[in-house]
Write a protein that holds these residues in place. Structure first.
Motif, PDB file in Angstrom:
ATOM      1  N   ARG A 336     -44.890  43.420  37.696  1.00 25.65           N
ATOM      2  CA  ARG A 336     -43.987  42.373  38.197  1.00 25.65           C
ATOM      3  C   ARG A 336     -43.762  41.360  37.083  1.00 25.65           C
ATOM      4  O   ARG A 336     -44.707  40.793  36.535  1.00 25.65           O
ATOM      5  CB  ARG A 336     -44.551  41.674  39.426  1.00 25.65           C
ATOM      6  N   GLY A 340     -36.974  35.140  38.349  1.00 29.70           N
ATOM      7  CA  GLY A 340     -36.091  35.831  39.284  1.00 29.70           C
ATOM      8  C   GLY A 340     -35.337  36.981  38.679  1.00 29.70           C
ATOM      9  O   GLY A 340     -34.232  37.321  39.139  1.00 29.70           O
ATOM     10  N   ASP A 342     -33.943  40.643  37.785  1.00 23.68           N
ATOM     11  CA  ASP A 342     -33.708  41.899  38.503  1.00 23.68           C
ATOM     12  C   ASP A 342     -33.900  43.024  37.491  1.00 23.68           C
ATOM     13  O   ASP A 342     -33.116  43.177  36.550  1.00 23.68           O
ATOM     14  CB  ASP A 342     -32.292  41.923  39.072  1.00 23.68           C
ATOM     15  N   ALA A 361     -36.981  47.631  43.387  1.00 28.16           N
ATOM     16  CA  ALA A 361     -36.334  47.275  44.650  1.00 28.16           C
ATOM     17  C   ALA A 361     -36.263  48.428  45.654  1.00 28.16           C
ATOM     18  O   ALA A 361     -36.515  48.224  46.847  1.00 28.16           O
ATOM     19  CB  ALA A 361     -34.937  46.716  44.381  1.00 28.16           C
ATOM     20  N   HIS A 364     -38.933  49.062  48.482  1.00 28.01           N
ATOM     21  CA  HIS A 364     -39.125  48.075  49.539  1.00 28.01           C
ATOM     22  C   HIS A 364     -38.238  48.408  50.739  1.00 28.01           C
ATOM     23  O   HIS A 364     -37.030  48.584  50.599  1.00 28.01           O
ATOM     24  CB  HIS A 364     -38.787  46.673  49.037  1.00 28.01           C
ATOM     25  N   ARG A 367     -37.273  42.909  52.480  1.00 23.90           N
ATOM     26  CA  ARG A 367     -36.611  42.179  51.408  1.00 23.90           C
ATOM     27  C   ARG A 367     -37.164  42.637  50.067  1.00 23.90           C
ATOM     28  O   ARG A 367     -38.356  42.533  49.803  1.00 23.90           O
ATOM     29  CB  ARG A 367     -36.841  40.677  51.582  1.00 23.90           C
ATOM     30  N   ASP A 369     -38.371  43.000  46.231  1.00 23.20           N
ATOM     31  CA  ASP A 369     -38.822  42.178  45.117  1.00 23.20           C
ATOM     32  C   ASP A 369     -38.191  42.777  43.868  1.00 23.20           C
ATOM     33  O   ASP A 369     -38.689  43.759  43.304  1.00 23.20           O
ATOM     34  CB  ASP A 369     -40.347  42.179  45.030  1.00 23.20           C
ATOM     35  N   THR A 370     -37.094  42.196  43.427  1.00 20.44           N
ATOM     36  CA  THR A 370     -36.318  42.787  42.333  1.00 20.44           C
ATOM     37  C   THR A 370     -36.974  42.615  40.976  1.00 20.44           C
ATOM     38  O   THR A 370     -36.534  43.222  39.997  1.00 20.44           O
ATOM     39  CB  THR A 370     -34.907  42.180  42.280  1.00 20.44           C
ATOM     40  N   THR A 372     -39.814  43.676  40.114  1.00 26.01           N
ATOM     41  CA  THR A 372     -40.851  44.706  39.967  1.00 26.01           C
ATOM     42  C   THR A 372     -40.296  45.976  39.341  1.00 26.01           C
ATOM     43  O   THR A 372     -39.092  46.237  39.358  1.00 26.01           O
ATOM     44  CB  THR A 372     -41.465  45.041  41.334  1.00 26.01           C
TER      45      THR A 372
END
Length: 401
Positions: A336, A340, A342, A361, A364, A367, A369-370, A372
């Motif tokens: 991660r 923020g 992506d 993404a 998931h 929602r 977690d972009t 990662t």
């Protein structure tokens, strides 16, 4: 007389909510020698027992009566193969008989059969967050509503699971509790016992997907979820030859509670009648003739060195503030990045530098977690991993323009 053209019917509506797998899509993009790909969860091909498997196919076909292995066969699977697999599962601490197993065309088919036999459109399926994306595809195709269970560094949180059960009443819980895909984390024994207890208490089915369980590089083995008290009538255990033999065999199995066996067998008959007869016969010959513990020991040694190389390179690869998993086994680490970002937007630059990863993404169900990404360390040598991580560092540490 002419007739207006009629457009062909569109694909079934149930496919509308099922996205293509980014891993499968990436495999087509990175199929060139210059790319160091950490994207696919691929076993190392140089570690396949090519000679042993070639000899096993030869024995299966050249022995007296070998022609029967080119014929239709029972849906449940080759009895010799099931007996050998059951004996190994028993030796690993999960008492199993040949009659407890249904052979499938890879463990992915086992998951599809379970969905067909147990789930109706609208049924609720619970998954840990994040989870194996092909499982999400399977449950989406079945028309299920997917709810997520919060997890920590050890996997699904039993207290959170209890709350999800109370609120959503899931019919089935899907877990990869040992060296999970994509995170690499392993559910502790106490949490496994709690999950089994909750399943028994609430009459919930649990699917324990275990393709990586024998690929441990550090620490002591943890008993399977299916071996926990209360699991006997609620947990379906999935296994596979893909990671310990070769994925091209497309051989897996599902260990089922007795009450489910007839329904799964009918689902299998409707899907493909039976899994490849000759592949099953060859796999039985291979298992009977191979020191599987020694073979898996070789895989562990090679993959341990590759995991160590990736984890050692991570501080110089990931920007400050990143966090990553350091798995005890399996094939993946989960990274991660801070802020923020992506990671999907970083992939084109990575491919331009001949290195690949899977953005996080799609793993998931809730929602995403972009920030990662999933990295697989099994396919390349330690030296290649070092080179690939260097290429990746130029992408991850380059300030956004």
């Amino acid at each position: 007389m002419t007739h207006p053209a009629v457009r062909p019917a569109l694909p079934a509506q149930r496919l509308a909510g099922v996205a293509s797998s980014p891993v499968r899509d990436l495999l087509a993009l990175v199929d060139r020698p210059s790319v160091i790909s950490f994207a696919g969860g691929l076993p190392a091909p140089e570690l396949f027992d090519l000679d042993g498997l070639r000899a096993a196919f030869d024995r299966a076909l050249s022995a007296p009566g070998g022609r029967r292995h080119l014929q239709y066969a029972p849906t449940e699977g080759n009895l010799a193969l099931r007996t050998l697999v059951a004996a190994r599962m028993t030796a690993r601490g999960l008492p199993t008989g040949a009659g407890d197993l249904l052979v499938t065309t890879g463990s992915q088919q086992a998951l599809t059969l379970i969905a067909a036999a147990l789930l109706d459109p609208g049924d609720v399926v619970a998954v840990e967050e994040p989870t194996y994306l092909a499982a999400l595809q399977c449950f989406q195709l079945a028309g299920c509503r997917i709810v997520t269970v919060p997890a920590d560094d050890s996997g699904v949180d039993p207290d959170a699971l209890r709350r999800v059960i109370a609120e959503a009443r899931p019919k089935l819980l899907y877990l990869v509790p040992t060296f999970a895909n994509p995170t690499g984390r392993t559910l502790p024994l106490a949490h496994r016992a709690a999950v089994a207890s909750l399943a028994a208490e609430h009459g919930m089915w649990v699917v324990e997907d275990d393709p990586y369980g024998e690929l441990r590089y550090r620490g002591e083995s943890v008993p399977t979820l299916a071996a926990q008290p209360g699991a006997e009538e609620h947990v379906l255990h999935l296994g596979s030859f893909s990671k310990i033999a070769a994925p091209g065999l497309r051989l897996g199995w599902v260990r089922t509670p007795a009450a489910l066996r007839p329904a799964l067998t009918v689902a299998k008959q409707a899907a493909d009648l039976h899994t490849s007869t000759v592949d099953q016969a060859a796999a039985a010959e291979w298992l009977a003739a191979t020191d599987l513990d020694a073979h898996i020991g070789g895989l562990r040694d090679a993959y341990r060195a590759r995991r160590d190389a990736m984890i050692a390179a991570m501080p110089a690869t990931a920007p400050a503030g990143s966090i990553w998993s350091d798995p005890d086994g399996g094939m993946f680490t989960w990274l991660r990045l801070p802020g923020g970002v992506d990671t999907a937007t970083l992939l084109p630059a990575a491919l331009a530098r001949d290195v690949a990863f899977v953005p996080g993404a799609p793993f998931h169900a809730g929602r995403p977690d972009t920030a990662t990404m999933r990295l697989s360390f099994t396919t390349h040598t330690p030296a290649e991993i070092g080179e690939g991580m260097g290429r990746l560092a130029t992408v991850l540490r380059t300030p956004a323009s």
